[in-house]
Every structure is written in C-alpha cells, then in structure tokens.
Design a protein around this motif. Structure first.
Motif, PDB file in Angstrom:
ATOM      1  N   SER A 341       0.808  -1.221   0.000  1.00 50.08           N
ATOM      2  CA  SER A 341       0.000   0.000   0.000  1.00 50.08           C
ATOM      3  C   SER A 341       0.841   1.271   0.000  1.00 50.08           C
ATOM      4  O   SER A 341       0.343   2.338  -0.360  1.00 50.08           O
ATOM      5  N   ASN A 342       2.112   1.173   0.383  1.00 43.37           N
ATOM      6  CA  ASN A 342       2.965   2.357   0.407  1.00 43.37           C
ATOM      7  C   ASN A 342       3.800   2.523  -0.861  1.00 43.37           C
ATOM      8  O   ASN A 342       4.665   3.400  -0.938  1.00 43.37           O
ATOM      9  N   ALA A 343       3.536   1.699  -1.883  1.00 42.97           N
ATOM     10  CA  ALA A 343       4.319   1.772  -3.123  1.00 42.97           C
ATOM     11  C   ALA A 343       4.058   3.088  -3.840  1.00 42.97           C
ATOM     12  O   ALA A 343       2.920   3.537  -3.952  1.00 42.97           O
ATOM     13  N   THR A 344       5.123   3.710  -4.338  1.00 43.02           N
ATOM     14  CA  THR A 344       4.999   4.944  -5.123  1.00 43.02           C
ATOM     15  C   THR A 344       5.551   4.781  -6.535  1.00 43.02           C
ATOM     16  O   THR A 344       5.412   5.695  -7.354  1.00 43.02           O
ATOM     17  N   LYS A 345       6.158   3.628  -6.809  1.00 41.33           N
ATOM     18  CA  LYS A 345       6.669   3.340  -8.149  1.00 41.33           C
ATOM     19  C   LYS A 345       6.336   1.886  -8.469  1.00 41.33           C
ATOM     20  O   LYS A 345       6.578   0.992  -7.652  1.00 41.33           O
ATOM     21  N   LEU A 346       5.800   1.667  -9.667  1.00 45.74           N
ATOM     22  CA  LEU A 346       5.266   0.344  -9.981  1.00 45.74           C
ATOM     23  C   LEU A 346       5.519  -0.011 -11.440  1.00 45.74           C
ATOM     24  O   LEU A 346       5.201   0.761 -12.342  1.00 45.74           O
ATOM     25  N   LEU A 347       6.110  -1.180 -11.659  1.00 45.58           N
ATOM     26  CA  LEU A 347       6.298  -1.743 -13.001  1.00 45.58           C
ATOM     27  C   LEU A 347       5.584  -3.081 -13.060  1.00 45.58           C
ATOM     28  O   LEU A 347       5.859  -3.970 -12.249  1.00 45.58           O
ATOM     29  N   GLY A 348       4.654  -3.224 -14.006  1.00 45.09           N
ATOM     30  CA  GLY A 348       3.954  -4.487 -14.184  1.00 45.09           C
ATOM     31  C   GLY A 348       3.954  -4.901 -15.638  1.00 45.09           C
ATOM     32  O   GLY A 348       3.545  -4.122 -16.505  1.00 45.09           O
ATOM     33  N   LEU A 349       4.428  -6.118 -15.921  1.00 49.64           N
ATOM     34  CA  LEU A 349       4.484  -6.643 -17.290  1.00 49.64           C
ATOM     35  C   LEU A 349       3.852  -8.029 -17.274  1.00 49.64           C
ATOM     36  O   LEU A 349       4.367  -8.941 -16.610  1.00 49.64           O
ATOM     37  N   TYR A 350       2.748  -8.221 -18.022  1.00 51.10           N
ATOM     38  CA  TYR A 350       1.905  -9.394 -17.839  1.00 51.10           C
ATOM     39  C   TYR A 350       1.819 -10.311 -19.054  1.00 51.10           C
ATOM     40  O   TYR A 350       1.081 -11.287 -19.031  1.00 51.10           O
ATOM     41  N   GLN A 351       2.544 -10.010 -20.090  1.00 49.85           N
ATOM     42  CA  GLN A 351       2.650 -10.859 -21.280  1.00 49.85           C
ATOM     43  C   GLN A 351       3.978 -10.551 -21.938  1.00 49.85           C
ATOM     44  O   GLN A 351       4.554  -9.480 -21.758  1.00 49.85           O
ATOM     45  N   LEU A 352       4.479 -11.494 -22.734  1.00 48.83           N
ATOM     46  CA  LEU A 352       5.698 -11.223 -23.485  1.00 48.83           C
ATOM     47  C   LEU A 352       5.476 -10.096 -24.492  1.00 48.83           C
ATOM     48  O   LEU A 352       6.331  -9.240 -24.680  1.00 48.83           O
ATOM     49  N   ASP A 353       4.304 -10.109 -25.139  1.00 49.19           N
ATOM     50  CA  ASP A 353       3.970  -9.062 -26.102  1.00 49.19           C
ATOM     51  C   ASP A 353       2.671  -8.399 -25.640  1.00 49.19           C
ATOM     52  O   ASP A 353       2.530  -8.083 -24.470  1.00 49.19           O
ATOM     53  N   ASN A 354       1.722  -8.183 -26.543  1.00 51.44           N
ATOM     54  CA  ASN A 354       0.449  -7.579 -26.145  1.00 51.44           C
ATOM     55  C   ASN A 354      -0.306  -8.501 -25.198  1.00 51.44           C
ATOM     56  O   ASN A 354      -0.252  -9.726 -25.320  1.00 51.44           O
ATOM     57  N   MET A 355      -1.021  -7.914 -24.255  1.00 53.35           N
ATOM     58  CA  MET A 355      -1.859  -8.715 -23.375  1.00 53.35           C
ATOM     59  C   MET A 355      -3.002  -9.327 -24.184  1.00 53.35           C
ATOM     60  O   MET A 355      -3.401  -8.785 -25.214  1.00 53.35           O
ATOM     61  N   ASN A 356      -3.496 -10.453 -23.729  1.00 52.19           N
ATOM     62  CA  ASN A 356      -4.636 -11.065 -24.410  1.00 52.19           C
ATOM     63  C   ASN A 356      -5.880 -10.192 -24.229  1.00 52.19           C
ATOM     64  O   ASN A 356      -5.991  -9.440 -23.265  1.00 52.19           O
ATOM     65  N   VAL A 357      -6.808 -10.311 -25.170  1.00 52.80           N
ATOM     66  CA  VAL A 357      -8.003  -9.471 -25.135  1.00 52.80           C
ATOM     67  C   VAL A 357      -8.981  -9.985 -24.083  1.00 52.80           C
ATOM     68  O   VAL A 357      -8.866 -11.106 -23.582  1.00 52.80           O
ATOM     69  N   TYR A 358      -9.971  -9.163 -23.770  1.00 50.85           N
ATOM     70  CA  TYR A 358     -10.879  -9.464 -22.661  1.00 50.85           C
ATOM     71  C   TYR A 358     -11.563 -10.818 -22.831  1.00 50.85           C
ATOM     72  O   TYR A 358     -11.609 -11.624 -21.896  1.00 50.85           O
ATOM     73  N   ILE A 359     -12.107 -11.086 -24.009  1.00 50.65           N
ATOM     74  CA  ILE A 359     -12.834 -12.340 -24.213  1.00 50.65           C
ATOM     75  C   ILE A 359     -11.946 -13.544 -23.936  1.00 50.65           C
ATOM     76  O   ILE A 359     -12.356 -14.502 -23.276  1.00 50.65           O
ATOM     77  N   ASP A 360     -10.714 -13.505 -24.433  1.00 52.16           N
ATOM     78  CA  ASP A 360      -9.807 -14.644 -24.255  1.00 52.16           C
ATOM     79  C   ASP A 360      -9.246 -14.703 -22.839  1.00 52.16           C
ATOM     80  O   ASP A 360      -9.043 -15.791 -22.279  1.00 52.16           O
ATOM     81  N   ARG A 361      -9.005 -13.539 -22.249  1.00 54.47           N
ATOM     82  CA  ARG A 361      -8.375 -13.465 -20.931  1.00 54.47           C
ATOM     83  C   ARG A 361      -9.355 -13.740 -19.800  1.00 54.47           C
ATOM     84  O   ARG A 361      -9.037 -14.443 -18.836  1.00 54.47           O
ATOM     85  N   GLU A 362     -10.573 -13.225 -19.926  1.00 56.69           N
ATOM     86  CA  GLU A 362     -11.525 -13.270 -18.814  1.00 56.69           C
ATOM     87  C   GLU A 362     -12.649 -14.278 -19.000  1.00 56.69           C
ATOM     88  O   GLU A 362     -13.281 -14.684 -18.020  1.00 56.69           O
ATOM     89  N   MET A 363     -12.916 -14.687 -20.271  1.00 57.71           N
ATOM     90  CA  MET A 363     -14.076 -15.527 -20.515  1.00 57.71           C
ATOM     91  C   MET A 363     -13.693 -16.920 -21.033  1.00 57.71           C
ATOM     92  O   MET A 363     -13.972 -17.921 -20.385  1.00 57.71           O
ATOM     93  N   LEU A 364     -13.069 -17.008 -22.189  1.00 52.88           N
ATOM     94  CA  LEU A 364     -12.778 -18.311 -22.787  1.00 52.88           C
ATOM     95  C   LEU A 364     -11.613 -19.019 -22.105  1.00 52.88           C
ATOM     96  O   LEU A 364     -11.622 -20.240 -21.939  1.00 52.88           O
ATOM     97  N   LYS A 365     -10.559 -18.273 -21.786  1.00 48.77           N
ATOM     98  CA  LYS A 365      -9.391 -18.782 -21.052  1.00 48.77           C
ATOM     99  C   LYS A 365      -8.785 -20.023 -21.704  1.00 48.77           C
ATOM    100  O   LYS A 365      -8.383 -20.969 -21.018  1.00 48.77           O
ATOM    101  N   ASN A 366      -8.706 -20.013 -23.024  1.00 54.28           N
ATOM    102  CA  ASN A 366      -8.088 -21.111 -23.759  1.00 54.28           C
ATOM    103  C   ASN A 366      -6.582 -21.095 -23.491  1.00 54.28           C
ATOM    104  O   ASN A 366      -5.899 -20.130 -23.840  1.00 54.28           O
ATOM    105  N   PRO A 367      -6.016 -22.157 -22.888  1.00 56.10           N
ATOM    106  CA  PRO A 367      -4.589 -22.158 -22.541  1.00 56.10           C
ATOM    107  C   PRO A 367      -3.678 -21.929 -23.743  1.00 56.10           C
ATOM    108  O   PRO A 367      -2.630 -21.287 -23.622  1.00 56.10           O
ATOM    109  N   LYS A 368      -4.075 -22.451 -24.909  1.00 55.44           N
ATOM    110  CA  LYS A 368      -3.241 -22.274 -26.100  1.00 55.44           C
ATOM    111  C   LYS A 368      -3.207 -20.808 -26.529  1.00 55.44           C
ATOM    112  O   LYS A 368      -2.191 -20.328 -27.026  1.00 55.44           O
ATOM    113  N   VAL A 369      -4.308 -20.117 -26.355  1.00 54.08           N
ATOM    114  CA  VAL A 369      -4.373 -18.699 -26.717  1.00 54.08           C
ATOM    115  C   VAL A 369      -3.598 -17.848 -25.712  1.00 54.08           C
ATOM    116  O   VAL A 369      -2.883 -16.918 -26.083  1.00 54.08           O
ATOM    117  N   LEU A 370      -3.723 -18.183 -24.437  1.00 59.26           N
ATOM    118  CA  LEU A 370      -3.056 -17.403 -23.392  1.00 59.26           C
ATOM    119  C   LEU A 370      -1.560 -17.659 -23.340  1.00 59.26           C
ATOM    120  O   LEU A 370      -0.807 -16.832 -22.820  1.00 59.26           O
TER     121      LEU A 370
END
Length: 599
Positions: A341-370
């Motif tokens: 909670s006291n962080a003032t600088k933050l780096l977050g990287l969640y995919q090698l390239d572009n993040m997966n889109v909402y449908i694939d990331r939150e709904m279908l969750k196909n392991p091959k796509v992710l």
C-alpha cells in the motif's frame, strides 16, 4: 419567347458548354499525362513546421535543412533577430554533400505571441527564402490537479456504438443506458491527419496528444529530418517531461498492449521509428521522462536475450534496473493486487507481447491462446492500481490509459473482440470517474487516436435458414440483437447470440466472411507470393479486398473521431478540433508554466 429570355438562355448554354469543354480537356490531359505539375516544394525545410503551436516554455530542437545547398552559409532569423542570438545558444551549421543544415538543440520560446522564422540560403538553383510562423500560448492558469487521458486505440464512433449496443442494449428502439464515456459534459470531433499523410498511424497520432505537434507516420516526439538515423530527428518536449520538469507531478502509463508499443511509447519516447522497442524500453529509465507507474504487456523488451521469449539483443535486464530505481514489480494479476500500500513506483508486465483481449483473458481462457499467461489483470484493475499509486503525489498526476486491442482486433476484422475491449475500457473510465467525484480536481479525457472503417449495416441471423449475405438484415428486417447479460456486469454472456450485429468494413484485404464469432483469434488474410490472400482457415463468403494486396489486415481510416471530457478544463473541448489541441487542453487545465525549471 422575348429577346431578353433568348439572350439569357444563350448565355446559360454558353456557360454549360464552356464547363463541359473544360472537363473534357482536363480528362484528356490526365489520360495523356500532360497536366502541368504543381510547383515543387521549397528546398528549405524548417522544423518545427509552419503553423506549429507551442506551450510557453516547451522545449524543442530547431532544425533547418536546405536541399541542393551551394554552401553551408545561411541566414536564419527569429522575429528579425539572428536565431542563435534569439535562443541564446550557438547554432551548428553543416554541409553534407548537397544538404545544408542549421541546428540549435534544446531551446524554448519564453514569451507568448506570434513568432516568425525567416530563412535565406544559397542553393544550386539560386538564392531561396522561406518564412514560417508559430504561435506560443501561455497556459499558466491552473484548474485541475490531475489529468487522466484514456485512448481507445482505433475507437471510432462506430466502435463506441457497438459497445453501447452490446453493453447497454435497446428496448423498442431506445437505449437502456449510455456508456461511461458518453455520460460526460463535453464533446468534440478530432481530426487526425499527420503532416505527411491523410491517414495516420498510432505513433503519429498519440505523439500529437503527447506534444501538441504534428509528426509523420511511425514517428513519436520528433519532427522527421532527412537522415536515416531514427534517433537524430529534432525532438519536442512531451507531456510527461513537461509535467515532471515544471511541477514534479507523478506520471503513469497503462496499456493492454506491449507497453513499448506506439501509443504508450509516444508519451515518453523520441524516435522516427516506432519499431525501436528495445531502445524505447531502456529509454523509459531516463529520469526526465521515467513514468512512476508502467503497467501492460511487453516483457520481451525488458528481459535479457538469454531468457526465452526475449527480443533484446543484449543481456540487459531492465526489470532489475527498474527495481534498483525503487519500483515494485508485478508479473501477474495476483502480484498486482498484492502491491504494498505504500508503493509509489510500480512496473507491471503481464505478457511477453500484447496482453490477451478481454474475451480470451476473462471468458474463454483457452490455454493455447493465453500461452501460459493465465493470470493477467484486466484494464479496470490496472487503472485502479495506477490511480492509487499516483494519487499519493501531492503535486498531482498525469495518467494515460490505453485500450489497445480495440484497434488490433479491428485490424483482424474481429469486431466482437474489439467491442468487448471497448466495454472493458469503458469500465476503467467508470473507475476514474469515481475517483474524480471524490476529489473534484481531475480532468478525464476519452478519445481515440484514429478511426477504422467498420460500420453497422444492420443485424444478422440464420433463424429462417438463410446464411451469408442473404442473412444480413437491413431496415425493417434488422430486428434487435439478442445479447444477454445475466450478471449485469456490462459484458454479454455470449459473444455469438442467435441475432448479432452485421458489421462491414470499408478498407479490408481479401478475406472470408461468415458473421460468426471466432473461438480462436484468427487473422483475415495471409501472405502468399508477396500478396495477401484470404485465410483458408476461415470458412465463409469471399470478400475481395479493396486495399493494396500488400496489406494483409484491415487498415485505418481518415474519419474524424469523437472526444468526450469531464472535469475542470473540459470546456476546452468542443466543436471540431485538431488532434494537437488535446495536448493544449491538458496543459491548460493543469496550468503548466513551461518556464519553470527551464535551463
């Protein structure tokens, strides 16, 4: 018929005949190639370009290029005074073959008003003169403490409407509600062209928002000179640099794309070539524009080449370099939500390239796509965390949030995935609006960087046995779509209901259309023998392309785009505006005094 009527009729026919003859002559000349060419452009290039606008104290590089220069000697004046004396810095003049240059780096205008630059140079075609004019505006009247800029990449008016239909629905022709981005006080139309082309790309467009200056396709934070070097082009100070220099504000970048991709990169980088993503990643460490929060995809440009999936050509570990600067790193949604909670600088990287889109990331969750990245945050979570961290700075903050794959999925003629990502961004806008309500000191701007040629023709269904184009329902046959949202979260439960939208594209390659949602992301065309051909994996009616065969994806359009804004300073945005005015709306709302800490 009387004499007067006869004379009048005769004159009218004479005019018609003359116009007809002129048209015939023009067509004839065009077909024979004999039309006289327009006068050639001036051999003198002045950068920044004619009619450029500056915030008072905004820093830039000043460059003159003279093609066919007979010598390196040239006279350059600013408001009648020698340029080097006006700027108080020595100019560097060079003659490279037949190219003469005159350059003064890292300068600024310290008085508001009109500026006139005149260049006189000796060329192989004789003495040449060119004059350009600038406008310098004072923005030092603070109205907002914070600014949050949402950029829906490629989010045209039609993209907003698709999201409204799916997210809000209609009852007997009336919408059941509006998007968060539509429930804002001010509305404007934004023009998008760069100074080199009618149709822009994301780098050039986002650069206009970041600097208040036009650029060219693939460039960000620079004016394009005539050299091949992508790093020597004259720079213009961007929004992150100017708010850090003058006010010590916190800054942040959030995107569902690779964080070094065009739109987020344009907020910090200076390069002629957007593809220099390894450079952009490393350059984010530079103190003058290092964001306090960086969240998105693209770890492949931060990891050393020894790590599988890395795209770096060296063994620099930029994640470790950011940690040394005090950044908390997160590589998953779980990590992000557990940020101290006291962080003032933050780096977050969640995919090698572009993040997966909402449908694939939150709904279908196909392991091959992710591809193994099964714990990615959504844009709402990243936006909330960014605001939490940045709002700790008492000087305020600037945050850019990009819904990146609206654009990327429209390129793939996948309007369903694009639409769910538009809804996702709208939910993130809702989070920002909740923050703004509590503080009443935050300007929120929602805009696209450019448009796409997607449009809603009607609806589509096969309930009566028809399919393909015969199942596209127009006018009275376009019954309302049957999307359902049982949990009322704004995201339809099924992206492929029995009655869906019929969306057509104005600027596409060869592809096959079946109007059905694709369970796995699929490109519309593939390259074969140097030409784009319809992807055979997609079964449907063949649509012949209407763009050059060298393009294998749908392309941007030149359409104007909507901007909505709310909060202190939102009244800047109304009517039809150039895209560079977004920058000036931001610095005006923040009351930036560009002369502060000017060296």
């Amino acid at each position: 018929m009387d004499l007067f009527s006869n004379l009048l009729l005769s004159r009218l026919w004479s005019k018609v005949f003359a116009k007809s003859l002129a048209v015939t002559l023009i067509v004839s000349l065009l077909s024979s190639g004999l039309v006289i060419a327009a006068p050639s452009a001036s051999p003198i290039t002045v950068l920044p370009i004619d009619n450029a606008k500056f915030a008072l104290g905004q820093k830039f590089d000043f460059l003159i290029e003279v093609k066919g220069a007979a010598s390196s000697a040239m006279t350059v004046t600013v408001n009648g005074q020698a340029a080097d004396q006006y700027f108080g810095k020595p100019a560097v003049a060079k003659l490279d073959g037949t190219l003469g240059t005159y350059r003064v780096n890292d300068v600024a205008f310290t008085k508001a008003g009109k500026i006139e630059v005149t260049v006189q140079a000796a060329t192989q075609d004789g003495a040449k003169t060119r004059t350009v004019r600038y406008d310098v505006v004072d923005t030092a009247k603070k109205r907002a403490k914070n600014v949050i800029l949402f950029i829906g990449d490629g989010m045209s008016l039609q993209a907003r409407q698709m999201a409204r239909i799916l997210s809000q629905g209609l009852t007997e022709g009336k919408y059941n509600g509006l998007l968060e981005m539509e429930k804002m006080s001010n509305l404007a139309l934004i023009t998008t062209s760069g100074y080199d082309s009618l149709v822009t790309d994301s780098a050039n467009a986002a650069s206009a928002y970041a600097t208040g200056h036009k650029s060219v396709v693939n460039a960000m934070g620079v004016y394009a000179d005539s050299t091949k070097d992508p790093f020597d082009d004259p720079k213009v100070e961007n929004i992150i640099e100017i708010v850090k220099r003058t006010r010590g504000m916190a800054t942040g970048l959030v995107s569902t794309a690779n964080i070094t991709d065009a739109t987020p990169a344009a907020m910090v980088a200076h390069t002629r070539r957007r593809a220099e993503q390894n450079f952009i990643a490393e350059n984010m460490l530079s103190a003058e524009h290092r964001p306090d929060v960086i969240l998105g995809g693209g770890s492949r440009h931060f990891l050393p080449k020894s790590v599988p999936g890395s795209k770096r050509t060296d063994n620099k570990n930029l994640i470790e370099e950011f940690k040394k600067q005090g950044y908390v790193f997160s590589g998953t949604k779980s990590d992000l939500l557990d940020t101290p909670s006291n962080a003032t600088k933050l780096l977050g990287l969640y995919q090698l390239d572009n993040m997966n889109v909402y449908i694939d990331r939150e709904m279908l969750k196909n392991p091959k796509v992710l591809g193994g990245f099964n714990d990615q945050p959504n844009l709402m979570q990243m936006t909330k965390k960014a605001i939490d961290v940045l709002s700790k700075n008492p000087n305020g903050f600037f945050l850019m949030v990009e819904g990146a794959s609206i654009d990327k999925q429209l390129h793939a003629v996948d309007w369903q995935r694009a639409t769910y990502d538009t809804i996702e961004m709208d939910k993130a806008i809702g989070i920002a609006k909740e923050f703004a309500k509590k503080n009443n000191d935050t300007l929120i701007i929602v805009v696209a960087d450019h448009a796409h040629g997607a449009s809603i023709t009607g609806t589509y269904h096969e309930l009566d046995g028809k399919s393909g184009r015969e199942a596209v329902r127009t006018y009275a046959d376009s019954i309302l779509p049957t999307y359902e949202d049982k949990d009322q979260d704004g995201f339809p439960d099924d992206p492929n209901p029995s009655v869906t939208l019929a969306v057509h594209f104005a600027n596409h390659p060869d592809y096959n259309e079946n109007y059905q949602f694709k369970e796995v992301p699929t490109v519309p065309a593939i390259m074969a023998n140097g030409k784009a051909v319809a992807n055979p994996q997609v079964k449907g009616e063949f649509r012949p392309g209407n763009i050059p065969a060298s393009d294998s994806s749908e392309v941007h359009s030149a359409d104007d785009i909507p901007l909505t804004a709310d909060g202190p300073g939102a009244d800047h945005f109304n009517g039809i505006m150039d895209n560079t005015e977004v920058f000036f709306g931001i610095v005006k709302a923040l009351g930036i005094d560009g002369k502060r800490n000017l060296k």
